[in-house]
Write a protein that holds these residues in place. Structure first.
Motif, PDB file in Angstrom:
ATOM      1  N   VAL A 172       0.845  -1.197   0.000  1.00 51.01           N
ATOM      2  CA  VAL A 172       0.000   0.000   0.000  1.00 51.01           C
ATOM      3  C   VAL A 172       0.880   1.248   0.000  1.00 51.01           C
ATOM      4  O   VAL A 172       0.625   2.216  -0.735  1.00 51.01           O
ATOM      5  CB  VAL A 172      -0.943  -0.006   1.221  1.00 51.01           C
ATOM      6  N   MET A 173       1.932   1.235   0.831  1.00 45.99           N
ATOM      7  CA  MET A 173       2.867   2.362   0.896  1.00 45.99           C
ATOM      8  C   MET A 173       3.467   2.662  -0.471  1.00 45.99           C
ATOM      9  O   MET A 173       3.526   3.821  -0.906  1.00 45.99           O
ATOM     10  CB  MET A 173       3.977   2.041   1.887  1.00 45.99           C
ATOM     11  N   ALA A 174       3.928   1.626  -1.185  1.00 41.79           N
ATOM     12  CA  ALA A 174       4.539   1.816  -2.498  1.00 41.79           C
ATOM     13  C   ALA A 174       3.547   2.434  -3.478  1.00 41.79           C
ATOM     14  O   ALA A 174       3.900   3.341  -4.250  1.00 41.79           O
ATOM     15  CB  ALA A 174       5.058   0.482  -3.022  1.00 41.79           C
ATOM     16  N   ALA A 175       2.313   1.958  -3.439  1.00 43.59           N
ATOM     17  CA  ALA A 175       1.288   2.487  -4.343  1.00 43.59           C
ATOM     18  C   ALA A 175       0.977   3.948  -4.036  1.00 43.59           C
ATOM     19  O   ALA A 175       0.799   4.764  -4.949  1.00 43.59           O
ATOM     20  CB  ALA A 175       0.022   1.644  -4.247  1.00 43.59           C
ATOM     21  N   VAL A 176       0.915   4.287  -2.765  1.00 45.56           N
ATOM     22  CA  VAL A 176       0.638   5.674  -2.361  1.00 45.56           C
ATOM     23  C   VAL A 176       1.764   6.589  -2.825  1.00 45.56           C
ATOM     24  O   VAL A 176       1.521   7.680  -3.378  1.00 45.56           O
ATOM     25  CB  VAL A 176       0.454   5.755  -0.836  1.00 45.56           C
ATOM     26  N   LEU A 177       3.008   6.182  -2.603  1.00 53.20           N
ATOM     27  CA  LEU A 177       4.151   6.998  -3.030  1.00 53.20           C
ATOM     28  C   LEU A 177       4.153   7.201  -4.543  1.00 53.20           C
ATOM     29  O   LEU A 177       4.415   8.296  -5.042  1.00 53.20           O
ATOM     30  CB  LEU A 177       5.458   6.335  -2.595  1.00 53.20           C
ATOM     31  N   ALA A 178       3.895   6.122  -5.264  1.00 50.54           N
ATOM     32  CA  ALA A 178       3.957   6.173  -6.730  1.00 50.54           C
ATOM     33  C   ALA A 178       2.872   7.071  -7.320  1.00 50.54           C
ATOM     34  O   ALA A 178       3.005   7.541  -8.456  1.00 50.54           O
ATOM     35  CB  ALA A 178       3.833   4.768  -7.305  1.00 50.54           C
ATOM     36  N   HIS A 179       1.818   7.345  -6.558  1.00 46.70           N
ATOM     37  CA  HIS A 179       0.744   8.207  -7.048  1.00 46.70           C
ATOM     38  C   HIS A 179       1.262   9.608  -7.363  1.00 46.70           C
ATOM     39  O   HIS A 179       0.793  10.264  -8.300  1.00 46.70           O
ATOM     40  CB  HIS A 179      -0.382   8.266  -6.011  1.00 46.70           C
TER      41      HIS A 179
END
Length: 365
Positions: A172-179
């Motif tokens: 989830v963290m990776a997806a949030v950052l990549a946004h």
């Protein structure tokens, strides 16, 4: 030089209680075995649960020879006797090994006596704190993770479910950052710190309940790897989307260097001690710099900056402060230094077939 000694464990009502996932009797059996007791006696007037069997199976250690006796009068002369009103620590068994006739005082710090189960579990958790723990881990992460671990133990959760939860949170963290975008980068940085805290919990539970295993250690290392890669890839994607393509080459270099470093360390611990975490690098640096105390002290102090708890907190603060654009350059420099240390210490890690560079808790599995 190993000293053979015998130890007796009274099956008191206190030690029969399950605290931190195992009974006090099981904890004493495990600790006596680790101190290489030649004989282990349990003083019991009836059947007891052999709940130490699970720990020995998980850690792939042969079961010790445990003898049941009815009373203390049946013990051989010179047998060390553990108190029945406190949980022992490794220090207590070490003291009895040196002096089997030792009588512990009521306030001896090598025994754990607390007024209730929660306080006892918290004391056991604090006893697992590693000497090499970084400052952020010691003063920020662990006070939070210990409370989470105590709750998980009360709910009967083992380490594996916590590891899988941490892995999901890292994704989830990776997806949030990549946004991309300052707000999403800030939230991603906060989640990276949250991952760092929850990542402590599975190890806390495993050490307190003596549920350590090579499979669990491998799963935990894999989770750490995914979290680190997820953060770097997510961060670099988010920074490029937010601040432009000028960061692309630094981002690519960081990802490549991190993958190379992780691969190199994974191969080294696999070929050398055959197991373990990347903590072997600190032990290898200590050996490399033997005889040069000032340089050793400076290097090991700087090494703490590369401890996960420290760099995660730094990354979190930068993201929350809207300075995530500075992280690619800092990461690039840090990764180059880390890879240099890995290359310098590689021969020592490869030669560590006995696992002497492993942290103490990893040598027991």
């Amino acid at each position: 030089m190993n000293i053979a000694f015998s130890v007796a464990i009274p099956a008191s009502s206190y030690l029969r209680r399950t605290t931190g996932g195992i009974t006090g009797i099981a904890r004493a059996v495990i600790l006596a075995d680790l101190e290489q007791a030649s004989r282990i006696f349990i003083i019991a007037d009836g059947p007891i649960a052999h709940d130490w069997h699970k720990s020995f199976a998980l850690r792939a250690r042969p079961l010790p020879d445990v003898t049941m006796v009815g009373t203390a009068d049946e013990l051989p002369a010179g047998t060390a006797l553990l108190p029945g009103d406190a949980l022992p620590t490794r220090g207590a068994l070490e003291a009895l090994k040196a002096n089997p006739a030792l009588q512990f005082a009521s306030d001896d710090p090598r025994l754990i006596r607390r007024p209730n189960d929660h306080a006892t579990v918290m004391a056991l958790l604090h006893a697992t704190l590693k000497p090499t723990e970084g400052p952020v881990g010691r003063w920020i992460n662990r006070p939070i993770s210990f409370r989470m671990s105590a709750l998980a133990l009360r709910l009967g959760l083992g380490p594996d479910p916590i590891t899988w939860f941490t892995l999901a949170l890292a994704m989830v963290m990776a997806a949030v950052l990549a946004h991309g975008g300052p707000e999403w980068l800030a939230l991603g940085g906060f989640l990276f710190q949250a991952v760092s805290v929850t990542d402590c919990v599975d190890g806390d539970i495993a050490r307190v309940s003596w549920a350590m295993s090579r499979r669990g250690a491998l799963l935990d290392t894999a989770c750490d790897t995914v979290a680190n890669l997820g953060f770097v890839i997510g961060l670099m994607t988010g920074v490029i989307r937010t601040y432009g393509q000028d960061y692309a080459w630094v981002a690519l270099a960081c990802v490549v260097l991190l993958v190379c470093g992780i691969a190199a360390m994974s191969i080294l611990v696999r070929l050398g001690p055959k197991r373990g975490s990347f903590d072997v690098l600190r032990a290898a640096l200590t050996l490399r710099l033997e005889g040069r105390p000032i340089l050793q002290a400076v290097t090991l102090t700087l090494e703490r900056i590369f401890k996960r708890d420290v760099y995660v907190m730094i990354a979190c603060v930068f993201c929350l402060a809207g300075l995530s654009w500075m992280l690619p350059g800092l990461l690039l420099g840090g990764l180059l230094i880390w890879l240099g240390a890995v290359a310098w210490c590689a021969p020592l890690i490869l030669a560590d077939a006995e696992g002497q560079l492993l942290p103490p808790h990893m040598r027991q599995i």
